[in-house]
Design a protein around this motif. Structure first.
Motif, PDB file in Angstrom:
ATOM      1  N   GLY A 170       0.823  -1.208   0.000  1.00 20.71           N
ATOM      2  CA  GLY A 170       0.000   0.000   0.000  1.00 20.71           C
ATOM      3  C   GLY A 170       0.855   1.255   0.000  1.00 20.71           C
ATOM      4  O   GLY A 170       0.552   2.232  -0.694  1.00 20.71           O
ATOM      5  N   GLN A 171       1.951   1.228   0.753  1.00 16.47           N
ATOM      6  CA  GLN A 171       2.866   2.380   0.770  1.00 16.47           C
ATOM      7  C   GLN A 171       3.534   2.557  -0.580  1.00 16.47           C
ATOM      8  O   GLN A 171       3.711   3.679  -1.058  1.00 16.47           O
ATOM      9  CB  GLN A 171       3.925   2.216   1.866  1.00 16.47           C
ATOM     10  CG  GLN A 171       4.834   3.426   2.001  1.00 16.47           C
ATOM     11  CD  GLN A 171       4.070   4.690   2.355  1.00 16.47           C
ATOM     12  OE1 GLN A 171       3.317   4.707   3.314  1.00 16.47           O
ATOM     13  NE2 GLN A 171       4.245   5.743   1.577  1.00 16.47           N
ATOM     14  N   ALA A 172       3.894   1.457  -1.223  1.00 16.87           N
ATOM     15  CA  ALA A 172       4.494   1.541  -2.563  1.00 16.87           C
ATOM     16  C   ALA A 172       3.513   2.177  -3.545  1.00 16.87           C
ATOM     17  O   ALA A 172       3.897   2.993  -4.379  1.00 16.87           O
ATOM     18  CB  ALA A 172       4.908   0.154  -3.043  1.00 16.87           C
ATOM     19  N   LEU A 173       2.238   1.827  -3.442  1.00 16.79           N
ATOM     20  CA  LEU A 173       1.227   2.418  -4.318  1.00 16.79           C
ATOM     21  C   LEU A 173       1.033   3.900  -4.012  1.00 16.79           C
ATOM     22  O   LEU A 173       0.881   4.711  -4.924  1.00 16.79           O
ATOM     23  CB  LEU A 173      -0.095   1.668  -4.197  1.00 16.79           C
ATOM     24  CG  LEU A 173      -0.093   0.251  -4.759  1.00 16.79           C
ATOM     25  CD1 LEU A 173      -1.391  -0.461  -4.391  1.00 16.79           C
ATOM     26  CD2 LEU A 173       0.112   0.264  -6.259  1.00 16.79           C
ATOM     27  N   ALA A 174       1.038   4.254  -2.737  1.00 15.66           N
ATOM     28  CA  ALA A 174       0.908   5.665  -2.353  1.00 15.66           C
ATOM     29  C   ALA A 174       2.102   6.466  -2.869  1.00 15.66           C
ATOM     30  O   ALA A 174       1.939   7.581  -3.373  1.00 15.66           O
ATOM     31  CB  ALA A 174       0.783   5.793  -0.836  1.00 15.66           C
ATOM     32  N   ASP A 175       3.294   5.899  -2.756  1.00 10.97           N
ATOM     33  CA  ASP A 175       4.489   6.563  -3.272  1.00 10.97           C
ATOM     34  C   ASP A 175       4.393   6.747  -4.790  1.00 10.97           C
ATOM     35  O   ASP A 175       4.758   7.790  -5.324  1.00 10.97           O
ATOM     36  CB  ASP A 175       5.747   5.774  -2.930  1.00 10.97           C
ATOM     37  CG  ASP A 175       6.076   5.777  -1.443  1.00 10.97           C
ATOM     38  OD1 ASP A 175       5.483   6.591  -0.701  1.00 10.97           O
ATOM     39  OD2 ASP A 175       6.913   4.952  -1.034  1.00 10.97           O
ATOM     40  N   ALA A 176       3.898   5.719  -5.472  1.00 12.84           N
ATOM     41  CA  ALA A 176       3.748   5.807  -6.930  1.00 12.84           C
ATOM     42  C   ALA A 176       2.769   6.906  -7.302  1.00 12.84           C
ATOM     43  O   ALA A 176       2.997   7.668  -8.240  1.00 12.84           O
ATOM     44  CB  ALA A 176       3.287   4.469  -7.496  1.00 12.84           C
ATOM     45  N   ALA A 177       1.685   7.022  -6.552  1.00 13.30           N
ATOM     46  CA  ALA A 177       0.700   8.069  -6.817  1.00 13.30           C
ATOM     47  C   ALA A 177       1.302   9.456  -6.606  1.00 13.30           C
ATOM     48  O   ALA A 177       0.892  10.416  -7.245  1.00 13.30           O
ATOM     49  CB  ALA A 177      -0.523   7.881  -5.918  1.00 13.30           C
ATOM     50  N   ALA A 178       2.308   9.537  -5.735  1.00 11.27           N
ATOM     51  CA  ALA A 178       2.979  10.807  -5.462  1.00 11.27           C
ATOM     52  C   ALA A 178       4.135  11.067  -6.424  1.00 11.27           C
ATOM     53  O   ALA A 178       4.830  12.066  -6.299  1.00 11.27           O
ATOM     54  CB  ALA A 178       3.483  10.826  -4.021  1.00 11.27           C
ATOM     55  N   GLY A 179       4.354  10.139  -7.373  1.00 10.60           N
ATOM     56  CA  GLY A 179       5.387  10.349  -8.380  1.00 10.60           C
ATOM     57  C   GLY A 179       6.664   9.568  -8.192  1.00 10.60           C
ATOM     58  O   GLY A 179       7.608   9.719  -8.951  1.00 10.60           O
ATOM     59  N   THR A 180       6.727   8.741  -7.167  1.00 12.54           N
ATOM     60  CA  THR A 180       7.905   7.908  -6.925  1.00 12.54           C
ATOM     61  C   THR A 180       7.541   6.471  -7.228  1.00 12.54           C
ATOM     62  O   THR A 180       6.920   5.797  -6.418  1.00 12.54           O
ATOM     63  CB  THR A 180       8.375   8.022  -5.457  1.00 12.54           C
ATOM     64  OG1 THR A 180       8.582   9.387  -5.152  1.00 12.54           O
ATOM     65  CG2 THR A 180       9.647   7.242  -5.231  1.00 12.54           C
ATOM     66  N   GLY A 181       7.896   6.001  -8.400  1.00 14.43           N
ATOM     67  CA  GLY A 181       7.517   4.659  -8.817  1.00 14.43           C
ATOM     68  C   GLY A 181       8.430   3.589  -8.262  1.00 14.43           C
ATOM     69  O   GLY A 181       9.494   3.862  -7.718  1.00 14.43           O
ATOM     70  N   CYS A 182       7.994   2.365  -8.382  1.00 17.69           N
ATOM     71  CA  CYS A 182       8.789   1.223  -7.974  1.00 17.69           C
ATOM     72  C   CYS A 182       8.218  -0.031  -8.640  1.00 17.69           C
ATOM     73  O   CYS A 182       7.180   0.029  -9.288  1.00 17.69           O
ATOM     74  CB  CYS A 182       8.793   1.054  -6.464  1.00 17.69           C
ATOM     75  SG  CYS A 182       7.234   0.449  -5.789  1.00 17.69           S
ATOM     76  N   VAL A 183       8.911  -1.107  -8.468  1.00 21.02           N
ATOM     77  CA  VAL A 183       8.430  -2.408  -8.929  1.00 21.02           C
ATOM     78  C   VAL A 183       8.368  -3.306  -7.706  1.00 21.02           C
ATOM     79  O   VAL A 183       9.315  -3.360  -6.923  1.00 21.02           O
ATOM     80  CB  VAL A 183       9.378  -3.030  -9.978  1.00 21.02           C
ATOM     81  CG1 VAL A 183       8.955  -4.441 -10.325  1.00 21.02           C
ATOM     82  CG2 VAL A 183       9.431  -2.162 -11.226  1.00 21.02           C
ATOM     83  N   ALA A 184       7.258  -3.984  -7.521  1.00 20.39           N
ATOM     84  CA  ALA A 184       7.115  -4.937  -6.420  1.00 20.39           C
ATOM     85  C   ALA A 184       7.057  -6.338  -7.003  1.00 20.39           C
ATOM     86  O   ALA A 184       6.252  -6.610  -7.891  1.00 20.39           O
ATOM     87  CB  ALA A 184       5.846  -4.638  -5.628  1.00 20.39           C
ATOM     88  N   LEU A 185       7.932  -7.195  -6.540  1.00 26.91           N
ATOM     89  CA  LEU A 185       7.934  -8.587  -6.978  1.00 26.91           C
ATOM     90  C   LEU A 185       7.476  -9.453  -5.814  1.00 26.91           C
ATOM     91  O   LEU A 185       7.993  -9.336  -4.705  1.00 26.91           O
ATOM     92  CB  LEU A 185       9.337  -9.005  -7.424  1.00 26.91           C
ATOM     93  CG  LEU A 185       9.940  -8.190  -8.554  1.00 26.91           C
ATOM     94  CD1 LEU A 185      11.380  -8.639  -8.822  1.00 26.91           C
ATOM     95  CD2 LEU A 185       9.110  -8.311  -9.815  1.00 26.91           C
TER      96      LEU A 185
END
Length: 96
Positions: free
Chosen positions: A17-32
């Motif tokens: 959920g934090q990774a998705l929130a970060d992505a929404a704020a412009g900081t992307g990532c990949v979750a495996l």
């Protein structure tokens, strides 16, 4: 079919959920998500996907198998190729 309760993964859901929130704020990532067969990887991904879509987000799904482990980033490459072919349409099989 009735939905079953999803329990016991609060910490993992919090990280995703934090990774998705970060992505929404412009900081992307990949979750495996990886692990032994039968531990609930698919169910975990479905839970995150449903919640993210409820919030209006887009989801790309990729899957790997032991037979394809020699292909570096094969699942990621397949997912991105499929998303490109789908043209970003919501509701496409890739979940874009």
């Amino acid at each position: 079919m009735a939905a079953t309760a999803f329990v016991g993964r609060a910490q993992v859901l919090g990280h995703l959920g934090q990774a998705l929130a970060d992505a929404a704020a412009g900081t992307g990532c990949v979750a495996l998500v990886y692990g032994e067969a039968g531990i609930g990887k698919t169910r975990l991904c479905q839970q995150v996907q449903e919640e993210h879509r409820r919030r209006g987000g887009q989801v790309l799904l990729g899957r790997g198998s032991p037979e394809e482990s020699a292909i570096a980033y094969g699942a990621v490459a397949d997912t991105l190729r499929f998303a490109r072919r789908a043209g970003g349409r919501r509701g496409s099989p890739a979940g874009v």
